[in-house]
Design a protein around this motif. Sequence first.
Motif, short mmCIF file in Angstrom:
data_model
loop_
_atom_site.label_atom_id
_atom_site.label_comp_id
_atom_site.label_asym_id
_atom_site.label_seq_id
_atom_site.Cartn_x
_atom_site.Cartn_y
_atom_site.Cartn_z
N LYS A 226 0.91 -1.14 0.07
CA LYS A 226 -0.24 0.18 0.00
C LYS A 226 0.73 1.42 -0.05
CE LYS A 226 -4.45 1.30 1.72
NZ LYS A 226 -5.37 1.36 3.08
N VAL A 227 2.13 1.29 -0.95
CA VAL A 227 2.91 2.56 -1.05
C VAL A 227 3.04 2.58 -2.33
CG1 VAL A 227 5.26 3.12 -0.53
CG2 VAL A 227 4.11 1.52 1.07
N PRO A 228 2.79 3.86 -2.85
CA PRO A 228 2.71 4.15 -4.24
C PRO A 228 4.17 4.59 -4.81
CG PRO A 228 2.05 6.28 -3.06
CD PRO A 228 2.18 4.80 -1.98
N GLN A 229 5.11 3.56 -4.49
CA GLN A 229 6.54 3.71 -4.80
C GLN A 229 7.38 2.49 -5.04
OE1 GLN A 229 10.19 5.87 -2.72
NE2 GLN A 229 8.54 5.44 -1.66
N LYS A 230 8.16 2.60 -6.09
CA LYS A 230 8.83 1.18 -6.63
C LYS A 230 10.23 1.12 -5.61
CE LYS A 230 7.18 2.03 -11.16
NZ LYS A 230 7.60 2.29 -12.75
N ARG A 231 10.11 1.27 -4.18
CA ARG A 231 11.10 1.09 -3.30
C ARG A 231 11.17 -0.28 -2.90
NH1 ARG A 231 12.51 5.92 -0.81
NH2 ARG A 231 14.20 5.70 0.50
N GLU A 232 12.39 -0.65 -2.88
CA GLU A 232 12.76 -2.05 -2.31
C GLU A 232 13.63 -1.84 -1.10
OE1 GLU A 232 12.96 -4.82 -6.32
OE2 GLU A 232 14.71 -3.91 -5.57
N ARG A 233 13.55 -2.72 0.00
CA ARG A 233 14.42 -2.80 1.25
C ARG A 233 14.56 -4.21 1.56
NH1 ARG A 233 16.83 1.80 1.75
NH2 ARG A 233 17.07 1.47 3.96
N LEU A 234 15.92 -4.49 1.91
CA LEU A 234 16.24 -5.62 2.41
C LEU A 234 16.21 -5.75 3.94
CD1 LEU A 234 17.71 -8.43 2.11
CD2 LEU A 234 19.84 -7.36 2.64
N ILE A 235 15.15 -6.66 4.29
CA ILE A 235 14.68 -6.86 5.87
C ILE A 235 15.36 -8.13 6.48
CG2 ILE A 235 12.64 -6.92 7.28
CD1 ILE A 235 12.85 -4.35 5.55
N LEU A 236 15.92 -7.83 7.68
CA LEU A 236 16.39 -9.02 8.31
C LEU A 236 15.60 -8.92 9.75
CD1 LEU A 236 18.90 -7.45 6.68
CD2 LEU A 236 20.26 -9.21 7.96
N VAL A 237 15.20 -10.16 10.11
CA VAL A 237 14.39 -10.57 11.29
C VAL A 237 15.36 -11.68 11.95
CG1 VAL A 237 12.39 -11.17 12.35
CG2 VAL A 237 12.42 -9.44 10.42
N ALA A 238 15.52 -11.37 13.38
CA ALA A 238 16.18 -12.40 14.04
C ALA A 238 15.74 -12.49 15.24
CB ALA A 238 17.52 -12.11 14.17
N ILE A 239 15.40 -13.79 15.88
CA ILE A 239 14.48 -13.97 17.13
C ILE A 239 15.76 -14.52 18.36
CG2 ILE A 239 12.94 -15.29 18.27
CD1 ILE A 239 11.85 -15.46 15.11
N TYR A 255 -0.80 -5.83 -0.07
CA TYR A 255 -2.24 -5.22 -0.14
C TYR A 255 -2.89 -5.89 -1.35
CZ TYR A 255 -5.69 -1.55 -0.06
OH TYR A 255 -6.88 -0.90 0.03
N LYS A 256 -4.18 -5.42 -1.56
CA LYS A 256 -5.04 -6.11 -2.56
C LYS A 256 -4.80 -5.49 -4.08
CE LYS A 256 -8.27 -4.42 0.12
NZ LYS A 256 -9.59 -4.34 0.89
N ARG A 257 -3.93 -4.13 -4.08
CA ARG A 257 -3.69 -3.73 -5.37
C ARG A 257 -2.55 -2.93 -5.24
NH1 ARG A 257 -5.25 1.52 -6.97
NH2 ARG A 257 -6.22 2.79 -5.37
N VAL A 258 -1.84 -2.35 -6.48
CA VAL A 258 -0.73 -1.46 -6.46
C VAL A 258 -1.28 0.06 -6.52
CG1 VAL A 258 1.18 -0.65 -7.84
CG2 VAL A 258 0.60 -3.01 -7.73
N MET A 259 -0.82 0.61 -5.55
CA MET A 259 -1.02 2.25 -5.59
C MET A 259 -0.30 2.93 -6.34
SD MET A 259 -3.45 2.62 -3.64
CE MET A 259 -4.35 1.90 -2.04
N THR A 260 -0.83 3.92 -6.97
CA THR A 260 -0.28 5.04 -7.95
C THR A 260 -0.19 6.40 -7.56
OG1 THR A 260 -2.26 5.54 -9.13
CG2 THR A 260 -1.24 3.46 -9.78
N LEU A 261 0.50 7.28 -8.42
CA LEU A 261 0.63 8.47 -7.95
C LEU A 261 -0.78 9.44 -7.75
CD1 LEU A 261 3.78 10.36 -9.59
CD2 LEU A 261 3.34 9.47 -7.31
N GLU A 269 -8.42 6.18 -1.63
CA GLU A 269 -8.31 5.17 -0.66
C GLU A 269 -7.12 5.65 0.36
OE1 GLU A 269 -7.73 0.28 -1.03
OE2 GLU A 269 -8.23 1.72 -3.01
N LEU A 270 -6.16 6.13 -0.30
CA LEU A 270 -4.92 6.26 0.63
C LEU A 270 -5.24 7.66 1.63
CD1 LEU A 270 -1.68 5.78 -1.17
CD2 LEU A 270 -2.43 4.94 0.83
N PHE A 271 -5.60 8.90 1.13
CA PHE A 271 -5.83 10.14 1.70
C PHE A 271 -7.27 10.63 1.49
CE2 PHE A 271 -1.37 9.73 0.85
CZ PHE A 271 -0.54 9.67 2.19
N ASP A 272 -7.61 11.22 2.63
CA ASP A 272 -9.16 11.72 2.53
C ASP A 272 -9.09 13.08 1.76
OD1 ASP A 272 -7.86 13.11 4.48
OD2 ASP A 272 -9.26 12.29 6.21
#
Length: 414
Positions: A226-239, A255-261, A269-272
């Motif tokens: 639900k972010v209108p941006q082609k951004r990628e992040r590497l996520i590390l989770v450790a327990i 999310y159910k679909r891709v958000m656009t500008l 849907e994103l902002f009122d």
Amino acid sequence: MFDVQEKSYNQFSLEMLADILSLPKRAIETRIKKGELRACSEGFIDKTQVQHFPEVRSFQNSTWDEELKVKPVRPFSLVELFAGGGGLALGMEQAGFKSLLLNELDKHACSTLRYNRPDWNVVEGDISKVDFTSFEGEVDVLTGGFPCQAFSYAGKSLGFEDTRGTLFFEMARAIKEIKPKVIMAENVRALLTHDDGKTLETIKNVISELGYSLIEPKVLKAIFYKVPQKRERLILVAIRNDLYPKADFKWPSAYKRVMTLKDAFEQGELFDSDVPVSCGQKYPQRKAEIMNMVPQGGYWRDIKDIEVQKEYMQKSFYLGGGKTGMARRLSMNEPSLTLTTAPAQKQTERCHPIETRPLQTREYARIQTFPDDWCFQGSMSAIYKQIGNAVPVNMAAALGRSLVSLLNSIELKK
């Protein structure tokens, strides 16, 4: 009137499909030429043609709404390092975490955190000067997006001692002193291959050395959350090892679909409300004249006058590569390209899709899914920097809900 939102539910543009599948756009075009895919006259691909791809099915099988209902079974605490302008912290707050401490070096980012959350314990300054021992055993999650500095491999163990002099070493020290139940670190995708993978291998070794079991790292695409941006992040989770047998971790649902500008800038849907006017960089007169020749979604090669192309590109015109970020105008019907720390850098231009100007600061913030009432402090360049470096709030909240579910599973098995 053409309903962009309806299209986004039932069809993909070639560019959007390429982003979803992590393929170059030309690979999609090749499949169309071979008859493997059929594009309609407007250049869209019907979703029924590509629903066999797991990435596409992730939208159809979304459990986003169910995950939104996840709440902590008790108050969960958080320490965040390298907090920046608050994207990750705000998302984690939305998921239900209470921040005990946020550390950040940049004075403007600290001002932003204090202005918006006066009750947060914001510790400004060099992380190497912060003593975390008072938090030992009190913290559920430690998060941080440590800068990926050059690592030295002078030692042979490729462990904790070999990371001295890097900011990851300071994060590791904080983990050692706090002993949180769970760690979540985020970084750029390039960390996967940095120094032929040795950097990530060192990080994995240190996490193990500290007594934690690492979930296999994953690159998350913001467009799935639900972010209108082609951004990628590497996520590390450790327990923590003593809790790992009781833990149940699942990556967040798409999310159910891709958000656009269009979703970012207009009421929906994103902002009122529509995006408010804000401060922003301006183009010099000649650059504005040239950018005015670039169509929506286009870049320098779409300028019809080749002499103007040469004028703008200068020596770069004769070099190889597409240089698709240069003289780039965004498209209202696509997610934004990854935001940088300034919208008018020549290599990574981020021109407004309809108006001939760089994106304004509030438009930047909406693309990162910051709410309009989150006020950034500092100069205009400092604001662009804080927003450009942030973790998108909606993606952070989705990760936060996954961590809440993880901690709930540990609590319920005690």
